[in-house]
Design a protein around this motif. Structure first.
Motif, PDB file in Angstrom:
ATOM      1  N   ASP A   1       0.812  -1.217   0.000  1.00 45.39           N
ATOM      2  CA  ASP A   1       0.000   0.000   0.000  1.00 45.39           C
ATOM      3  C   ASP A   1       0.847   1.268   0.000  1.00 45.39           C
ATOM      4  N   GLU A   2       2.158   1.144   0.198  1.00 42.12           N
ATOM      5  CA  GLU A   2       3.021   2.314   0.271  1.00 42.12           C
ATOM      6  C   GLU A   2       3.410   2.811  -1.118  1.00 42.12           C
ATOM      7  N   ARG A   3       3.569   4.126  -1.214  1.00 38.34           N
ATOM      8  CA  ARG A   3       3.989   4.763  -2.468  1.00 38.34           C
ATOM      9  C   ARG A   3       5.474   5.111  -2.348  1.00 38.34           C
ATOM     10  N   LEU A   4       6.288   4.511  -3.211  1.00 35.18           N
ATOM     11  CA  LEU A   4       7.729   4.728  -3.200  1.00 35.18           C
ATOM     12  C   LEU A   4       8.097   5.731  -4.280  1.00 35.18           C
ATOM     13  N   VAL A   5       8.756   6.811  -3.890  1.00 41.12           N
ATOM     14  CA  VAL A   5       9.246   7.795  -4.861  1.00 41.12           C
ATOM     15  C   VAL A   5      10.775   7.756  -4.816  1.00 41.12           C
TER      16      VAL A   5
ATOM     17  N   ARG B   1      12.730  18.130  -3.899  1.00 38.58           N
ATOM     18  CA  ARG B   1      11.675  19.111  -3.584  1.00 38.58           C
ATOM     19  C   ARG B   1      10.386  18.775  -4.316  1.00 38.58           C
ATOM     20  N   GLN B   2      10.494  18.380  -5.572  1.00 38.17           N
ATOM     21  CA  GLN B   2       9.302  18.007  -6.334  1.00 38.17           C
ATOM     22  C   GLN B   2       8.662  16.741  -5.775  1.00 38.17           C
ATOM     23  N   ALA B   3       9.486  15.806  -5.342  1.00 34.29           N
ATOM     24  CA  ALA B   3       8.974  14.539  -4.822  1.00 34.29           C
ATOM     25  C   ALA B   3       8.151  14.738  -3.555  1.00 34.29           C
ATOM     26  N   LEU B   4       8.507  15.734  -2.764  1.00 34.94           N
ATOM     27  CA  LEU B   4       7.767  15.991  -1.530  1.00 34.94           C
ATOM     28  C   LEU B   4       6.331  16.411  -1.812  1.00 34.94           C
ATOM     29  N   ARG B   5       6.058  16.877  -3.019  1.00 35.79           N
ATOM     30  CA  ARG B   5       4.697  17.269  -3.407  1.00 35.79           C
ATOM     31  C   ARG B   5       3.913  16.094  -3.995  1.00 35.79           C
ATOM     32  N   MET B   6       4.550  14.920  -4.023  1.00 39.00           N
ATOM     33  CA  MET B   6       3.933  13.754  -4.645  1.00 39.00           C
ATOM     34  C   MET B   6       3.443  12.743  -3.623  1.00 39.00           C
ATOM     35  N   ARG B   7       3.379  13.136  -2.348  1.00 35.74           N
ATOM     36  CA  ARG B   7       2.915  12.334  -1.240  1.00 35.74           C
ATOM     37  C   ARG B   7       3.603  10.977  -1.172  1.00 35.74           C
TER      38      ARG B   7
ATOM     39  N   GLU C   1      17.837  18.565   1.315  1.00 38.27           N
ATOM     40  CA  GLU C   1      16.410  18.296   1.129  1.00 38.27           C
ATOM     41  C   GLU C   1      16.019  16.938   1.708  1.00 38.27           C
ATOM     42  N   LEU C   2      16.909  15.955   1.569  1.00 36.64           N
ATOM     43  CA  LEU C   2      16.589  14.630   2.098  1.00 36.64           C
ATOM     44  C   LEU C   2      16.510  14.668   3.619  1.00 36.64           C
ATOM     45  N   LEU C   3      17.489  15.278   4.277  1.00 36.03           N
ATOM     46  CA  LEU C   3      17.463  15.357   5.744  1.00 36.03           C
ATOM     47  C   LEU C   3      16.246  16.132   6.231  1.00 36.03           C
ATOM     48  N   THR C   4      15.902  17.187   5.526  1.00 35.45           N
ATOM     49  CA  THR C   4      14.711  17.964   5.896  1.00 35.45           C
ATOM     50  C   THR C   4      13.466  17.107   5.791  1.00 35.45           C
ATOM     51  N   ALA C   5      13.368  16.320   4.703  1.00 36.10           N
ATOM     52  CA  ALA C   5      12.196  15.464   4.516  1.00 36.10           C
ATOM     53  C   ALA C   5      12.102  14.416   5.619  1.00 36.10           C
ATOM     54  N   LEU C   6      13.232  13.778   5.956  1.00 37.15           N
ATOM     55  CA  LEU C   6      13.222  12.747   6.985  1.00 37.15           C
ATOM     56  C   LEU C   6      12.923  13.318   8.360  1.00 37.15           C
ATOM     57  N   ASN C   7      13.102  14.624   8.516  1.00 38.87           N
ATOM     58  CA  ASN C   7      12.807  15.291   9.784  1.00 38.87           C
ATOM     59  C   ASN C   7      11.392  15.836   9.857  1.00 38.87           C
ATOM     60  N   THR C   8      10.650  15.715   8.767  1.00 35.02           N
ATOM     61  CA  THR C   8       9.300  16.305   8.739  1.00 35.02           C
ATOM     62  C   THR C   8       8.242  15.260   8.421  1.00 35.02           C
ATOM     63  N   GLY C   9       8.397  14.087   9.007  1.00 39.66           N
ATOM     64  CA  GLY C   9       7.340  13.079   8.910  1.00 39.66           C
ATOM     65  C   GLY C   9       7.524  12.025   7.847  1.00 39.66           C
ATOM     66  N   HIS C  10       8.535  12.135   7.002  1.00 40.17           N
ATOM     67  CA  HIS C  10       8.729  11.145   5.937  1.00 40.17           C
ATOM     68  C   HIS C  10       9.652  10.026   6.430  1.00 40.17           C
ATOM     69  N   THR C  11       9.169   9.260   7.372  1.00 42.08           N
ATOM     70  CA  THR C  11       9.973   8.188   7.943  1.00 42.08           C
ATOM     71  C   THR C  11      10.070   7.017   6.961  1.00 42.08           C
TER      72      THR C  11
END
Length: 397
Positions: free
Chosen positions: A223-227, A265-271, A287-297
């Protein structure tokens, strides 16, 4: 004997008829359609040369390789175990089948033949290789990533490095059977994905980082979406919902580039449920560290490093490329990443040599060993109790 080994033993195989090659080349290129095996076969038949059935088949295979494949290197690429091919000169061709570099019996007649092949491959990737652009990296159809360097940048003449993306993705049991890790390590790797820990796979070039990452991503819940964000598409996890973004080089006019940082940055808009950077090598680490720190575990990627313990320093160096100071990177790292998995290639093949946990210390983030491969088995380190607790594993060996 396999076709690969047969080709390797053909030291004195007859050279490709250059007159026939040019005749067929002119014929197929004069047509409006693409160059295909059938058009090559038809052109050989139309040439009027009496080759016999076996001769016609050999000629068709050789000419196909010259016109649309890897030329003399095609027979190496046909071995499913070959992942890399290197040409260091007309009489220096090497390949890697997972056991380290091996020298091939293949030879080019002259330096200009190597340069001609390199130029054709680069042109097929939409770029040019000449004195004004002597170092080029392109991706070709068929899963080939080609890097070429011309003289005098290369003191040995034209250099070719070809990495082959194989469609086959190994399962964890298959990797374990090959000696990459033990049953206990396999259990830990499965739990890392199941528990959605954020991770990096570290190691040197050719150590198996991408192979292991593809396999691990295939363990993600359906069920997970991998980007996936990559400089050149190499990851191919067996999973029903995968989206891949690939960076783009500048065109011949020097425009149109799209780097990994922008793609993250674009991938973060793709849920994304899991955000993966195929290889952290530059400013995209911010950008990767920021994403992993903002809920994208559960996300991560690979990184070049000599040891797992050197990963924090490597991240600081990459963060500097994005304009981040060491303190900012360290603050991000300590809360963004959970686990570092280190792989290395030795005489017996590729192996997971350690798994460590990221921990914050007064000196900054450090990777504390949890499991380390020793000659006599797996050694549990200081971080093993915490890691096993997070993965709900027992502490038994």
């Amino acid at each position: 004997m396999s076709r690969f080994l047969e080709g390797q033993r053909r030291r004195h195989a007859p050279k490709l008829d250059t007159v026939l090659l040019e005749t067929v080349r002119e014929s197929v290129l004069a047509g409006r359609g693409p160059v295909t095996p059938s058009t090559v076969a038809a052109a050989i038949q139309a040439s009027g040369r009496l080759l016999g059935t076996a001769g016609a088949l050999d000629a068709a295979e050789s000419i196909n390789a010259e016109l649309s494949g890897l030329g003399p290197l095609q027979q190496l690429a046909q071995d499913p175990l070959v992942t890399d091919i290197f040409v260091n000169g007309p009489d220096s061709v090497w390949f890697d089948r997972g056991r380290g570099l091996e020298r091939s019996l293949l030879r080019f007649d002259a330096e200009h033949h190597v340069r001609s092949l390199a130029s054709r491959l680069v042109a097929a990737g939409g770029r040019r290789l000449d004195d004004g652009s002597p170092c080029v990296d392109v991706r070709l159809k068929g899963g080939y990533r080609v890097h070429a360097v011309l003289a005098p940048i290369s003191t040995a003449g034209t250099l070719l490095s070809i990495r082959i993306r194989r469609e086959q993705v190994f399962t964890l049991p298959e990797l374990r059977a090959s000696g990459m890790f033990s049953e206990k390590i396999e259990e830990v790797l499965r739990a890392i994905i199941e528990r959605r820990l954020s991770f990096l796979i570290s190691g040197a070039t050719g150590s198996g980082k991408t192979t292991l990452l593809s396999t691990l991503l295939g363990l993600s819940h359906p069920d997970e979406r991998l980007v996936l964000i990559e400089d050149a598409a190499e990851l191919n996890p067996v999973h029903p919902h995968v989206v891949c973004l690939e960076s783009r080089h500048r065109n011949l006019e020097g425009e149109g580039s799209l780097d990994l940082a922008e793609l993250v940055r674009q991938a973060l808009r793709m849920r994304p449920d899991r955000l993966i950077v195929g290889e952290c090598r530059g400013a995209e680490v911010r950008e990767l560290l920021t994403a992993l720190n903002t809920g994208h575990t559960g996300g991560g990627g690979t990184i070049h490093a000599n040891t797992a313990e050197s990963v924090p320093a490597r991240l600081v160096a990459l963060g500097a490329l994005a304009g981040m100071n060491a303190e900012a990177v360290q603050l991000q790292v300590s809360s963004a990443l959970d686990v570092v998995i280190h792989v290395a290639r030795g005489r017996t093949g590729r192996q997971v040599t350690s798994i460590g946990m990221m921990a914050q210390t007064p000196q900054g983030p450090e990777v504390v060993p949890a499991l380390t491969l020793r000659r006599d088995g797996i050694e549990e380190g200081p971080a093993w109790p915490e890691l096993s607790s997070r993965l709900t594993l027992g502490l038994g060996t």
